[in-house]
Structures are given as structure tokens and as C-alpha cells.
Scaffold this motif. Structure first.
Motif: not given
Length: 468
Positions: A99-103, A124-125, A228-229, A256-257
Motif C-alpha cells: 500500500g501507500t508508504p508507511e509513516f 502484517s495487518v 508490525a513494522a 496500509n498493507c
């Protein structure tokens, strides 16, 4: 006395004949192996293949359009080599999308925030649509959860900060000793009421690249799963220091995965049929899928093109194998191992007789040798060829792990198959592993081609002499 003399003379002549035969065979092997190395370094194709896979296709997450493009491209290249058989083996694979880049940022006091580099772990969710913000607590590995207990964890984000051991010269040992926090950290932390996890990247150097990788929830219900990141090593160091100064920190992250239904993909397979022992199969391979952050040049584009190069070097040097040599480009090693399992099931059902399998999945760095998964006799048999590799500074022949994709061959087929893994110099591997900087320019052409020639030479020796 005369009879004894005649017997001694005949025995001496026999020993001279055996020695001469052995010497001639060794010279023949030296010449053939030199031809492999010379051809790989002067006229090899692997680096060009990797250039296309990396720069024209890019990251190849299983189930993606790019993964299918890689299937189509590598099949076309195997077709162009004039092999006896090339085909695609269907396999159902998971489809996870980032999805869109994480922040992410952490907040020391209201309004005082510091951004940190993160990326979602594979499988991950997502966080809630507006992100997740909570107090954060640090543990050094999964074993630290019990010390905090539910009282210290419930409603908080758990920060797993167990680094890879810098004193391990074998960097894969360092990786193995702490990767459980990445794979099982979310599942274990949720048992104590955690609402999310942040995991230190599996990386031996300090930089700003977060490293993804697979994680799992076991049989945990979907509604109980927490996001989880991974955080970069620089980010982990900064966060850890900040928590020591102020344990009352809030951490915010948004990702947003999404996990979709399984989709069909393929293992790509090509072979040269053996001239005299076609029913004895030797496999060489790597995994065609990669993570999506970089272009997967080291992990595992390098292993795929090196494996393809084995058959290419046989063709270019005119070597005709006695046994069937089969290249398999496995799909979905990174987040499921579906390709490896599918191939082994197919081999078992078809009652194919595999005697040896070699995998390259440790990057395209300078080759150092092999780890061998087999009986003591098989290991000693292969170690006897070590002197043939010494001119190329390849000295490391040890009993050990073969490879993830070829592992199921041993478990499912119940054959006395011997597995081996190419072992390049690993000191820089985890600088790039599963990260945005795993790109084509990080691969040295000469190192890549030396690895291909090293693999070809071992396959040649196994084909010529057998395995025991």
C-alpha cells in the motif's frame, strides 16, 4: 622367488597405471573448471540477465505483476539457450500488498515529535486508517515479554530491540539468533495485550534503511492480529536512547498493507537431459520472488541468474552432462516457500530420482565455498574436490544448511539426496537484505560471475563422479 618378483612388478605397474589415470582425471577436471571460470568472466550472461530483472522489472513480491513479468522473462531466456525442456510449474502463492508508504514518529512531549524510518513487515495487518498511537515499551527480544508481563505491556506498542551480534563472523548465525522477534514478535506480544510492535531491522550496520521480511500470526484470529513494522537501525538506536531519558514516550505509526486471496504463479524450470543417466536429476536454483522495497538484486536475483548461468556455461563450453541438470527458479520463498514445496511434491509424485541440489540465496558476493547437507561420507566426498577450487580462492567446504527452497526435497521425497548452498562472503549481505538499497548497482559483475562459475564447477563434478 621369481613368482613373488613377478607379482611385485605387476602390482607396481597397476599402481602406476592408477596414479596416472588419477593424475590425468585431475588435469582434465582442472582444465574443464578453468574453462567454466574463463567463460563466465569473459562471456557470461548472468550480469545482463540481472540488469534486466532488476532495472526493467524491479521488486517481485509473490502474486504481483512484476513477479509474473520475471516469470515470462526468465522463461524466454531459458528458451533461448536451446535447452532440452523448458516449462512453467503452476503454484498458488499468497498476495500481500504494502500500500501507500508507511509513516512513523515518536513524541517525547505534546507537540515535540521525531520522525523515524519504518516499513511494514511482510504479512502484517494494517493499522487503523488514521494510524496507531500508544505508549511504547522496549524489550531485548521475545524473552523480554515475560519480564514485563501483561501489566507492563497491555495497551502499548512493544519495541523489539535485540540487535544482530556484531561478533559473529558468520553473519547468518547472527541473523538466526534474533530473527524470531521479527517473525513471531507480533503474535507473542499480542498475548500480553500489546496493540502493535516495532522491530529493529536485521542489519549489522547503522543506517536509515528499514528492512522488511516475513512475519506470521500462526492460527490467531484475524481480529486479534496487531500491526508490525521494522524500524531502521539508526531509528532503533535513537528511540532506545530517548526511552532511557524519558520512558513516557508515545509512538505513532501508520501503514496500509493488505492480504488478498492466493493467486496463481509459477516456478520456472529448464533442463539439459543427461546423456547416459537421464533419470538421475541434479537441481540448481534460486528464488525468483523478492521483497518490494528494492529490486531484489542480491536477494535473490543473483541466485537465479547464477543458476541459469550453470546451464549456459555447460552449453558454451560444450560440456554434455551424463545426468539431467535442471534449473529451478522458485516462486514465493520470501513469504511462504510455496514454490519449493510444490516442486518437491511434484518430484515425489512423479517418483523422480534426485541425487543432488544446489541453491544460491546468500547474495552475489565473492564466493567462498559451500555448506553441505548430507551424510558424513557425502560431505567427505565433496570435500575431496576442494583442491580444484583453491586456485579461485574458494576454500570453505563445511557440513551445514543447503537452502530453503531445496530443503523440501529432502523432507518430502525421502531420498538420500545431498543438498548444498553456495556461500559467498557474507559480511555485507545484511546491509541490503530485504531493504530499499538491495539494488543492481550493489552487485559487482566479477563477483557475481565468479559465483556462477563456482556453482557450475561443483555441478560438473557431481555429474561426472556422482555423490557417493
Amino acid at each position: 622367488m621369481k613368482n613373488n618378483y613377478n607379482v611385485r612388478v605387476k602390482l607396481f605397474c597397476l599402481l602406476v597405471f592408477i596414479y596416472a589415470g588419477s593424475s590425468n582425471a585431475q588435469q582434465s577436471d582442472q582444465e574443464q573448471i578453468k574453462a567454466f571460470y574463463d567463460t563466465a568472466l569473459i562471456n557470461g550472461t548472468g550480469y545482463n540477465w540481472l540488469n534486466y530483472i532488476s532495472n526493467q522489472i524491479g521488486g517481485r513480491l509473490s502474486g504481483s505483476v512484476q513477479a509474473q513479468q520475471a516469470v515470462d522473462y526468465t522463461k524466454s531466456q531459458l528458451d533461448s539457450l536451446g535447452l532440452d525442456n523448458v516449462w512453467l510449474q503452476p503454484v498458488m502463492v499468497p498476495k500481500w500488498v504494502r500500500g501507500t508508504p508507511e509513516f512513523a514518529y515518536y513524541e517525547t512531549t505534546p507537540g515535540m515529535t521525531t520522525n523515524v524510518a519504518i516499513c511494514a513487515l511482510g504479512g502484517s495487518v494494517a493499522t487503523p486508517p488514521k494510524g496507531l498511537k500508544a505508549k511504547i515499551v522496549e524489550v531485548t527480544g521475545i524473552e523480554g515479554l515475560e519480564q514485563l508481563g501483561k501489566k507492563g505491556i497491555e495497551g502499548k506498542i512493544v519495541f523489539f530491540n535485540k540487535p544482530m551480534d556484531p561478533t559473529s563472523v558468520n553473519t547468518f548465525d547472527a541473523y538466526s539468533n534474533c530473527v524470531d522477534q521479527r517473525y513471531a514478535g507480533a503474535m507473542e506480544a499480542s498475548k500480553y495485550g500489546a496493540v502493535g510492535v516495532i522491530v529493529r531491522s536485521m542489519n549489522l550496520r547503522l543506517d536509515d534503511f528499514p528492512h522488511t521480511g516475513s512475519m506470521g500470526y500462526g492460527d490467531q484470529p484475524v481480529n486479534e492480529r496487531i500491526p508490525a513494522a521494522a524500524i531502521s537501525t539508526n531509528g532503533a538506536e535513537l528511540l532506545s536512547t530517548s526511552l532511557k531519558l524519558n520512558p513516557d514516550i508515545n509512538f505513532y505509526f501508520k501503514q496500509n498493507c493488505k492480504q488478498f486471496q492466493d493467486v496463481e504463479s509459477y516456478n520456472v524450470i529448464g533442463e539439459i537431459t543427461g546423456s547416459t543417466l537421464p533419470n538421475e536429476v541434479i537441481v540448481v536454483g534460486g528464488h525468483l520472488d523478492s521483497w518490494d522495497l528494492g529490486d531484489g538484486s542480491h536477494d535473490d536475483g543473483a541466485g537465479c541468474v547464477q543458476s541459469m548461468e550453470v546451464l549456459n556455461l555447460f552449453k558454451k563450453t560444450g560440456y554434455k552432462p551424463k545426468r539431467t541438470i535442471r534449473v529451478v527458479l522458485f516462486m514465493n520463498e520470501e513469504n511462504g516457500l510455496r514454490g519449493g514445496n510444490k516442486y518437491a511434491e511434484w518430484a515425489s509424485t512423479g517418483k523422480e530420482h534426485h541425487i543432488f541440489a544446489l541453491e544460491s540465496d546468500s547474495g552475489g558476493f565473492t564466493p567462498r565455498g559451500f555448506t553441505i547437507d548430507g551424510s558424513d561420507n557425502a560431505v567427505q566426498h565433496i570435500e575431496a574436490w576442494k583442491t580444484l577450487f583453491k586456485p579461485y580462492l574458494v576454500h570453505y567446504f563445511e557440513k551445514g544448511f543447503g537452502g530453503a527452497d531445496i530443503g523440501p526435497l529432502k523432507k518430502i521425497t525421502n531420498e538420500k539426496i545431498v543438498l548444498a548452498g553456495l556461500r559467498p562472503d557474507s559480511q555485507r549481505y545484511f546491509d541490503y537484505h530485504h531493504a530499499e538499497n538491495d539494488t543492481f548497482e550493489q552487485v559487482n559483475k566479477r563477483e557475481l560471475q565468479l559465483g556462477a562459475a563456482t556453482m557450475t564447477s561443483l555441478i560438473y563434478l557431481v555429474d561426472k563422479y556422482g555423490i557417493d
